[in-house]
Design a protein around this motif. Structure first.
Motif, short mmCIF file in Angstrom:
data_model
loop_
_atom_site.label_atom_id
_atom_site.label_comp_id
_atom_site.label_asym_id
_atom_site.label_seq_id
_atom_site.Cartn_x
_atom_site.Cartn_y
_atom_site.Cartn_z
N SER A 119 1.20 -1.37 0.07
CA SER A 119 0.17 0.15 0.09
C SER A 119 0.41 0.96 -0.16
O SER A 119 1.86 1.39 0.56
CB SER A 119 -0.92 -0.13 1.06
OG SER A 119 -0.09 -0.34 2.34
N ILE A 144 0.78 5.32 1.36
CA ILE A 144 0.63 6.16 3.01
C ILE A 144 -0.38 7.68 1.89
O ILE A 144 1.29 8.38 2.04
CB ILE A 144 0.66 5.88 3.77
CG1 ILE A 144 0.93 4.48 4.29
CG2 ILE A 144 0.12 6.50 4.98
CD1 ILE A 144 1.61 3.75 5.46
N GLU A 165 -4.15 5.48 4.06
CA GLU A 165 -3.71 4.20 3.57
C GLU A 165 -4.90 4.04 1.98
O GLU A 165 -5.91 2.90 1.77
CB GLU A 165 -3.51 2.89 4.10
CG GLU A 165 -2.49 1.65 3.84
CD GLU A 165 -2.46 0.74 4.61
OE1 GLU A 165 -3.35 1.11 5.67
OE2 GLU A 165 -1.67 -0.74 4.21
#
Length: 90
Positions: free
Chosen positions: A42, A44, A60
């Motif tokens: 992921s 952020i 996120e």
């Protein structure tokens, strides 16, 4: 097809844009990586501040929601515009 490689530093300098609304979300401040699989999980990005003294949380976005990594922008698919519903992406 030519493969494009990016360093983490390059990714951090790219603007993240919501594909559905064309809204600028900001720049990547961190990346979650699975070191066993050697892949990004992921990205952020910081949430937009509402006031000078308000505490902002990070957003996120799962890597599977990244549509395209271009030369200077990253297009992502965000389903909900209500603080991007962080829990939905976890």
């Amino acid at each position: 097809m030519e493969e494009m490689l990016f360093s983490l530093n390059n990714l951090r300098s790219m603007e993240v844009i919501d594909f559905n609304k064309g809204k600028k979300l900001g720049h990547i401040i961190d990346v979650k990586i699975d070191s066993d699989l050697n892949k990004i999980l992921s990205i952020i990005i910081p949430e937009e501040k509402t006031s000078w003294f308000g505490k902002s949380e990070d957003i996120e976005i799962l890597w599977e929601n990244v549509i395209k990594v271009g030369i200077d922008v990253i297009l992502v698919k965000v389903e909900n515009d209500n603080r991007y519903d962080v829990d939905k992406y976890m």
